[in-house]
Design a protein around this motif. Structure first.
Motif, short mmCIF file in Angstrom:
data_model
loop_
_atom_site.label_atom_id
_atom_site.label_comp_id
_atom_site.label_asym_id
_atom_site.label_seq_id
_atom_site.Cartn_x
_atom_site.Cartn_y
_atom_site.Cartn_z
N PRO A 138 11.33 -22.46 1.59
CA PRO A 138 12.19 -23.30 0.75
C PRO A 138 13.66 -23.10 1.10
CG PRO A 138 11.35 -21.43 -0.50
CD PRO A 138 10.66 -21.40 0.83
N ARG A 139 14.38 -24.21 1.21
CA ARG A 139 15.80 -24.14 1.53
C ARG A 139 16.56 -24.98 0.51
NH1 ARG A 139 16.26 -22.37 7.14
NH2 ARG A 139 14.22 -22.52 8.15
N LEU A 140 17.50 -24.36 -0.15
CA LEU A 140 18.27 -25.01 -1.20
C LEU A 140 19.61 -25.47 -0.61
CD1 LEU A 140 18.19 -25.71 -4.24
CD2 LEU A 140 19.27 -23.49 -4.68
N LEU A 141 19.72 -26.76 -0.35
CA LEU A 141 20.94 -27.33 0.22
C LEU A 141 21.60 -28.28 -0.77
CD1 LEU A 141 19.78 -28.03 3.90
CD2 LEU A 141 20.87 -25.98 2.96
N THR A 142 21.66 -27.84 -2.02
CA THR A 142 22.31 -28.62 -3.07
C THR A 142 23.71 -28.06 -3.33
OG1 THR A 142 21.39 -27.22 -4.81
CG2 THR A 142 20.12 -29.16 -4.17
N PRO A 143 24.65 -28.89 -3.80
CA PRO A 143 26.01 -28.42 -4.08
C PRO A 143 26.09 -27.67 -5.41
CG PRO A 143 25.87 -30.76 -4.48
CD PRO A 143 24.54 -30.36 -3.93
N GLY A 144 25.26 -26.69 -5.56
CA GLY A 144 25.18 -25.87 -6.75
C GLY A 144 23.99 -26.26 -7.62
N PRO A 145 23.11 -25.28 -7.90
CA PRO A 145 23.22 -23.90 -7.43
C PRO A 145 22.87 -23.78 -5.95
CG PRO A 145 21.18 -24.17 -8.64
CD PRO A 145 21.93 -25.47 -8.78
N THR A 146 23.32 -22.68 -5.36
CA THR A 146 23.05 -22.42 -3.95
C THR A 146 22.17 -21.17 -3.83
OG1 THR A 146 25.12 -21.15 -3.79
CG2 THR A 146 25.20 -23.48 -3.21
N SER A 147 21.74 -20.89 -2.61
CA SER A 147 20.83 -19.76 -2.37
C SER A 147 21.51 -18.43 -2.66
CB SER A 147 20.35 -19.79 -0.92
OG SER A 147 19.57 -20.93 -0.67
N LEU A 148 20.69 -17.45 -3.00
CA LEU A 148 21.19 -16.11 -3.33
C LEU A 148 20.82 -15.12 -2.23
CD1 LEU A 148 20.10 -15.85 -7.08
CD2 LEU A 148 22.16 -16.89 -6.14
N PRO A 149 21.77 -14.35 -1.72
CA PRO A 149 21.44 -13.27 -0.78
C PRO A 149 20.63 -12.19 -1.48
CG PRO A 149 23.80 -13.77 -0.77
CD PRO A 149 23.21 -14.47 -1.95
N ASP A 150 19.79 -11.52 -0.74
CA ASP A 150 19.00 -10.42 -1.32
C ASP A 150 19.91 -9.36 -1.93
OD1 ASP A 150 16.64 -11.63 -0.62
OD2 ASP A 150 16.37 -10.49 1.23
N ARG A 151 21.02 -9.08 -1.29
CA ARG A 151 21.93 -8.05 -1.81
C ARG A 151 22.42 -8.42 -3.21
NH1 ARG A 151 26.45 -6.58 2.64
NH2 ARG A 151 27.40 -5.70 0.75
N VAL A 152 22.70 -9.68 -3.41
CA VAL A 152 23.19 -10.13 -4.72
C VAL A 152 22.07 -10.05 -5.76
CG1 VAL A 152 24.04 -12.14 -5.99
CG2 VAL A 152 25.03 -11.54 -3.77
N ARG A 153 20.88 -10.49 -5.38
CA ARG A 153 19.75 -10.43 -6.32
C ARG A 153 19.47 -8.99 -6.73
NH1 ARG A 153 16.97 -14.64 -3.22
NH2 ARG A 153 15.81 -13.04 -2.12
N LEU A 154 19.49 -8.09 -5.77
CA LEU A 154 19.22 -6.68 -6.09
C LEU A 154 20.32 -6.09 -6.97
CD1 LEU A 154 17.88 -5.48 -2.62
CD2 LEU A 154 16.57 -5.65 -4.75
N ALA A 155 21.56 -6.48 -6.71
CA ALA A 155 22.65 -5.98 -7.54
C ALA A 155 22.49 -6.42 -8.99
CB ALA A 155 23.99 -6.47 -6.99
N MET A 156 22.01 -7.64 -9.20
CA MET A 156 21.84 -8.14 -10.56
C MET A 156 20.64 -7.52 -11.27
SD MET A 156 22.91 -12.17 -10.34
CE MET A 156 21.60 -12.59 -9.20
N ALA A 157 19.80 -6.79 -10.52
CA ALA A 157 18.64 -6.14 -11.11
C ALA A 157 18.96 -4.75 -11.65
CB ALA A 157 17.51 -6.05 -10.08
N LYS A 158 20.22 -4.34 -11.58
CA LYS A 158 20.59 -3.02 -12.10
C LYS A 158 20.36 -2.94 -13.61
CE LYS A 158 24.14 -2.04 -8.63
NZ LYS A 158 25.59 -1.82 -8.41
#
Length: 387
Positions: A5-25
């Motif tokens: 799956p590729r999200l090429l919409t002008p928001g929301p956009t794809s999330l890097p793994d680093r960002v997803r993991l940071a939000m899981a704190k």
């Protein structure tokens, strides 16, 4: 067939793994030294990204919340503002102003076109009562890029505030607030910042703050002077979106590791790639001269529905793109190239669009559109972005 799956919409956009993991704190309380340290870290990165020495507010809201707070805090009922209406989000400025009792002089611009500096100058001369200009840096509904830097040169000579919605520009293309002389610069978390929706970020000039301090507060939640005072203490006025702030800190770290110059260079190269590929396919581009670096809008030929093309691209190829808005909803497709997107995502998007379009009876021009797109990408990377 399984597709990535590729999200090429002008928001929301794809999330890097680093960002997803940071939000899981683990969650922390928002009135503790830990949140103060997080907010201090975020503030430094935001000021660099906005190009400002002023505090950057982090509001638990969408970008529309920042737009609403801007009107309610910096303009009193009965004041008159000039609104550049070149698309759906220009019209949103007008709707917010009317809701809050601020008079609007609309400056209509054809969708896909950028406003001219001369038209703004003429409107200011004809309406000396105007105390603010509200506009987009980039009109997300069309992909047009407005000349905010040149318009700021007009407003700095007058007692007129220039409030710029940079929701599809900040962290995507250069718009340094202090250097350009903007009085407000706003963005949202779900575009170039590679985060989920839910954060609005806003900075205001010193002269804008002076005006806000002279006006009675008209909004309890969006009391921006209170929010500004909280930034000095590494706090927010009300409950922050803590998990999103963790993600924001990681996103800013990623941008800092690359450097803003590299981020801008990438977005410009992806813009050139997308436009070259679409032109080679035979599509007409909506924004033809001044265009944003975050998305590209194409016009479909008569008789072809954007909904049908988008549905087929999603179902058969896993690529999610966006339709146009309002009267262009069924005629326009918007392909985003902002945030956590690279050349391979755009290549996949171009292929999915071509395959979906031809499967519905459409005709594609050059068969080597991917080669032309990649050549444009490589050339843009080598030459650098326009300044």
């Amino acid at each position: 067939m399984l597709n990535k799956p590729r999200l090429l919409t002008p928001g929301p956009t794809s999330l890097p793994d680093r960002v997803r993991l940071a939000m899981a704190k683990d969650m922390i309380h928002h009135r503790t030294p830990a949140i103060k340290a997080l907010l201090a870290d975020v503030q430094k990165g935001l000021q660099e990204m906005f190009g400002t020495a002023q505090p950057v507010l982090t509001l638990a809201a969408s970008g529309t919340g920042a737009m609403t707070g801007t009107v309610s805090n910096f303009f009193a009922p009965g004041e008159t503002v000039l609104v550049v209406e070149g698309g759906k989000f220009g019209q949103r400025w007008t709707a917010i102003c009317k809701t809050l009792g601020v008079n609007v002089i609309p400056l209509a611009v054809e969708w896909g076109e950028a406003v001219s500096v001369e038209a703004v100058e003429q409107a200011l001369a004809a309406n000396p009562q105007v105390s603010g200009i509200l506009m987009q840096v980039s009109e997300t509904s069309t992909g047009a890029l407005h000349p905010v830097r040149e318009i700021a040169a007009l407003t700095r000579k007058r007692d007129v505030l220039l409030m710029a919605d940079g929701i599809s520009s900040v962290s995507i293309s250069p718009c340094p607030m202090d250097e350009w002389g903007l009085d407000a610069l706003l963005t949202g978390s779900q575009k170039g910042l590679m985060l989920p929706p839910g954060l609005a970020l806003a900075a205001y000039s010193e002269r804008a703050w002076k005006k806000a301090e002279s006006l009675p507060c008209r909004d309890y939640y969006f009391s921006l002077v209170k929010e500004r005072d909280g930034v000095a203490k590494n706090q927010t006025a009300y409950t922050p979106a803590t998990s999103l702030l963790y993600g924001l800190a990681e996103s800013l770290a990623m941008i800092g590791e690359q450097g803003l110059e590299s981020v801008y260079r990438k977005h410009w190269a992806l813009t050139c790639m997308t436009r070259a590929g679409l032109t080679a396919q035979g599509f007409e581009l909506l924004a033809k001269t001044r265009y944003t670096w975050g998305l590209t809008s194409l016009l479909l030929p008569a008789g072809v529905s954007s909904g049908a093309v988008l549905a087929r691209a999603a179902e058969q190829h896993g690529v999610i793109m966006a339709a146009g808005m309002d009267h262009l909803q069924d005629r326009v497709i918007r392909i985003a190239h902002m945030g956590w997107v690279d050349w391979s995502d755009i290549a996949a998007g171009l292929y999915a669009l071509a395959a979906a379009f031809t499967s519905l009876g459409g005709h594609i021009g050059a068969r080597d559109y991917l080669e032309q797109a990649l050549a444009a990408y490589e050339n843009a990377l080598a030459e650098g972005y326009p300044r």
